[in-house]
Write an enzyme that holds these catalytic residues in place. Structure first.
Site, PDB file in Angstrom:
ATOM      1  N   GLY A 134     -12.881  -3.698   0.161  1.00 60.19           N
ATOM      2  CA  GLY A 134     -14.269  -3.243   0.308  1.00 60.19           C
ATOM      3  C   GLY A 134     -14.706  -2.257  -0.758  1.00 60.19           C
ATOM      4  O   GLY A 134     -15.812  -2.361  -1.292  1.00 60.19           O
ATOM      5  N   LYS A 153     -19.321 -17.766  -0.292  1.00 60.40           N
ATOM      6  CA  LYS A 153     -20.770 -17.705  -0.080  1.00 60.40           C
ATOM      7  C   LYS A 153     -21.500 -16.724  -0.980  1.00 60.40           C
ATOM      8  O   LYS A 153     -20.966 -15.678  -1.328  1.00 60.40           O
ATOM      9  CB  LYS A 153     -21.021 -17.285   1.365  1.00 60.40           C
ATOM     10  CG  LYS A 153     -20.629 -18.337   2.363  1.00 60.40           C
ATOM     11  CD  LYS A 153     -20.914 -17.832   3.753  1.00 60.40           C
ATOM     12  CE  LYS A 153     -20.729 -18.941   4.774  1.00 60.40           C
ATOM     13  NZ  LYS A 153     -21.005 -18.450   6.132  1.00 60.40           N
ATOM     14  N   GLY A 207     -11.267  -9.059  -1.719  1.00 56.70           N
ATOM     15  CA  GLY A 207     -11.117 -10.254  -0.878  1.00 56.70           C
ATOM     16  C   GLY A 207      -9.866 -11.050  -1.206  1.00 56.70           C
ATOM     17  O   GLY A 207      -8.761 -10.499  -1.284  1.00 56.70           O
ATOM     18  N   ARG A 245       0.824  -1.209   0.000  1.00 58.90           N
ATOM     19  CA  ARG A 245       0.000   0.000   0.000  1.00 58.90           C
ATOM     20  C   ARG A 245       0.862   1.264   0.000  1.00 58.90           C
ATOM     21  O   ARG A 245       0.502   2.259  -0.633  1.00 58.90           O
ATOM     22  CB  ARG A 245      -0.948  -0.012   1.203  1.00 58.90           C
ATOM     23  CG  ARG A 245      -2.082  -0.983   0.978  1.00 58.90           C
ATOM     24  CD  ARG A 245      -3.132  -0.931   2.040  1.00 58.90           C
ATOM     25  NE  ARG A 245      -4.393  -1.415   1.511  1.00 58.90           N
ATOM     26  CZ  ARG A 245      -5.397  -1.876   2.234  1.00 58.90           C
ATOM     27  NH1 ARG A 245      -5.313  -1.884   3.541  1.00 58.90           N
ATOM     28  NH2 ARG A 245      -6.507  -2.289   1.665  1.00 58.90           N
TER      29      ARG A 245
END
Ligand code: AMP
Length: 399
Positions: A379, A199, A356, A38
Site C-alpha cells: 500500500g 483493473k 501488489g 519482513r
C-alpha cells in the site's frame, strides 16, 4: 528529496532507549510464521542499534485487532521468529504502554532487545491520539522508523512519535526512500513506467500521476483492455471496465499534454477459459475473437516493451503484464522482467518495482534480486506511485 536523519547521525547512543517502529506484520500458517522476509528487512537496523549499545525497544502492529487485545494477533507469536532471524535474545512485554512496558524496559541492559505487544491493541494507535502517543513516548529517548510499509498511515507509532522524540530513518526506510528518489523523485531520464494488473479502477490515481512524471507509460495486464476498448476496439470477453472508458481517455489526454507516450499492447494471447495450459492463440489487437479473452500481451508487444526498457534509464514497475499465475500467460511478464534485469545488471538501468503482485511476479521470473530495488511495501509503495505524501515519511523529512 528533503534531508532526513539516519542511523549515521546516531553515534553516542549507549544506554539510550530507542523506540524502533518495525513491520512485523508477517504471514502465519497454522500458528507459525510462514515468511520471515519482513523480519529480515528490519534486522540490520535492530542489530546496528544493539551493537551501538542502545536499548532497542521494538514497536509494531500485527493484524487488525481494532483497538483491543486479540490473542491470535499477539506479537508474542512472532517473538521467536524475530529471535531466530536476529540470532539474539528478544524479551517480550505484554503491553506497549503502562507497567508491563516500563518494567521490562527497566530490566534492560545496554544492547538488549525488547519487543512490545501489538500497538493496535490500543485504539489510540490508529487514531493517533496525543494521550496514547505520549504514553508510548515515555518509553524512549529516541525514535527510529524502519517501517516504510506502514508510512502511509498517520498512526501514533508511525507518525505521532516523531513529534515527541528526535526521529531517524532506519536502514530499510533509508534504502526505500533512496530507491524511490531514484525512481520518480530525481530520476535519470528517460523514465519508463510499466503498469499492469487486473483493473484500472484500483489504479486511476496511480496512472494519472505517472503520466505527468514519466516519459513513457506501458500499460499491460487486464487494465490494458479498458484502454483498448476506450478506443472503440472490441476486446471480446476480456476483463474490461467499460464504465471507465471516459477515465481511460482522460488519462490518455493528460499524457498527451504532458508529453508522455502511452504504450498499449499491439497483440495478445487469448483463450476461452481462465485456466492453466488451456488452448490459446496469439492475435493482433483488433482481431480478438468475440468469445475469447486476452490473458497476456503477445510477442510483438513484448518486443515493443523491451524496446522501451532499452531506451529507459529508469524503470518503475507495478503489476504483471498478464495472468502470470497460470502458464503460459506468464510469458510476457517473465520476458520483460528478464530484460529489465539484464539491462540493470549491465548498469544501463535503474529499476524500481513493487506493490501488489509485482513482487511475486518478479520472483516467479527469478529476477527480483537483479532489480535495483524491489519494494515489499504494498500500500505505501502504491501511494508513493500515486504521488501522495506519506505521513510517516513527511515527519522524518520535514524535521
Ligand atoms: P493487481 O493486483 O491489480 O496488480 O492485479 C494482479 C492480477 O491481475 C494478477 O492476479 C493477474 O492474474 C491479473 N491479470 C493480469 N493480466 C490479466 C488479464 N489480461 N486478464 C485477467 N487478469 C489479469
Amino acid at each position: 528529496m528533503p534531508a532526513f536523519k539516519t542511523l549515521d547521525d546516531l553515534t553516542d547512543i549507549a544506554g539510550k532507549r530507542v523506540l524502533v517502529r518495525v513491520d512485523l506484520n508477517v504471514p502465519m500458517t497454522d500458528g507459525k510464521v510462514s515468511d520471515t522476509t519482513r523480519i529480515e528487512r528490519v534486522a540490520p537496523t535492530i542489530k546496528e542499534l544493539s551493537a551501538k549499545g542502545a536499548k532497542v525497544i521494538l514497536l509494531a502492529h500485527f493484524g487488525r485487532p481494532k483497538g483491543e487485545p486479540v490473542a491470535d494477533q499477539s506479537l508474542s507469536l512472532i517473538a521467536p521468529s524475530v529471535e531466530a532471524v536476529l540470532g539474539q535474545h528478544v524479551a517480550f512485554a505484554s503491553d506497549c504502554i503502562g507497567a508491563p512496558a516500563a518494567d521490562a524496559i527497566a530490566a534492560m541492559q545496554n544492547g538488549d532487545i525488547l519487543l512490545l505487544e501489538n500497538t493496535r491493541f490500543h485504539k489510540g494507535e490508529e487514531k493517533n491520539t496525543p494521550e496514547f502517543t505520549a504514553e508510548l513516548a515515555k518509553n524512549g529517548d529516541l525514535y527510529v522508523n524502519d517501517a516504510f510499509s506502514a508510512a502511509h498511515r498517520a498512526h501514533a507509532s508511525t507518525e505521532g512519535l516523531a513529534h515527541h522524540l528526535p526521529a531517524y530513518a532506519g536502514r530499510t526506510m533509508q534504502a526505500e526512500l533512496e530507491a524511490l528518489e531514484k525512481g520518480l523523485g530525481q530520476p535519470e531520464r528517460p523514465v519508463v513506467a510499466i503498469v499492469g494488473g487486473a483493473k484500472v479502477s484500483t489504479k486511476i490515481d496511480l496512472l494519472s500521476n505517472l503520466v505527468t512524471k514519466v516519459d513513457a507509460l506501458v500499460i499491460g495486464g487486464g487494465m490494458a483492455n479498458t484502454f483498448i476498448a476506450a478506443q472503440g476496439i472490441d476486446v471480446g470477453k476480456s476483463l474490461c471496465e467499460h464504465d471507465l472508458a471516459d477515465t481511460a481517455r482522460a488519462i490518455m489526454e493528460t499524457a498527451k499534454t504532458a508529453g508522455c507516450a502511452i504504450v498499449l499492447p499491439v497483440d495478445g494471447v487469448v483463450a476461452r477459459e481462465f485456466k492453466a495450459n488451456t488452448a490459446n492463440e496469439t492475435v493482433d489487437i483488433g482481431a480478438i475473437p468475440a468469445d475469447a479473452m486476452m490473458l497476456d500481451v503477445g510477442p510483438k508487444s513484448v518486443e515493443l516493451i523491451n524496446g522501451w526498457i532499452e531506451k529507459a534509464s529508469t524503470l518503475v514497475w507495478n503489476g504483471p503484464l498478464g495472468a502470470f499465475e497460470i502458464a503460459p500467460f506468464d510469458t510476457a511478464t517473465v520476458s520483460a522482467a528478464k530484460h529489465a534485469a539484464t539491462q540493470t545488471r549491465a548498469g544501463k538501468l535503474v529499476s524500481v518495482a513493487g506493490g501488489g503482485d509485482t513482487v511475486s511476479a518478479l520472483n516467479h521470473a527469478g529476477v527480483a534480486d537483479d532489480f535495483s530495488y524491489v519494494s515489499t511495501a504494498g500500500g505505501a509503495f502504491l501511494e508513493w506511485m500515486e504521488g501522495k505524501e506519506l505521513p510517516g515519511v513527511a515527519v522524518l523529512t520535514k524535521g
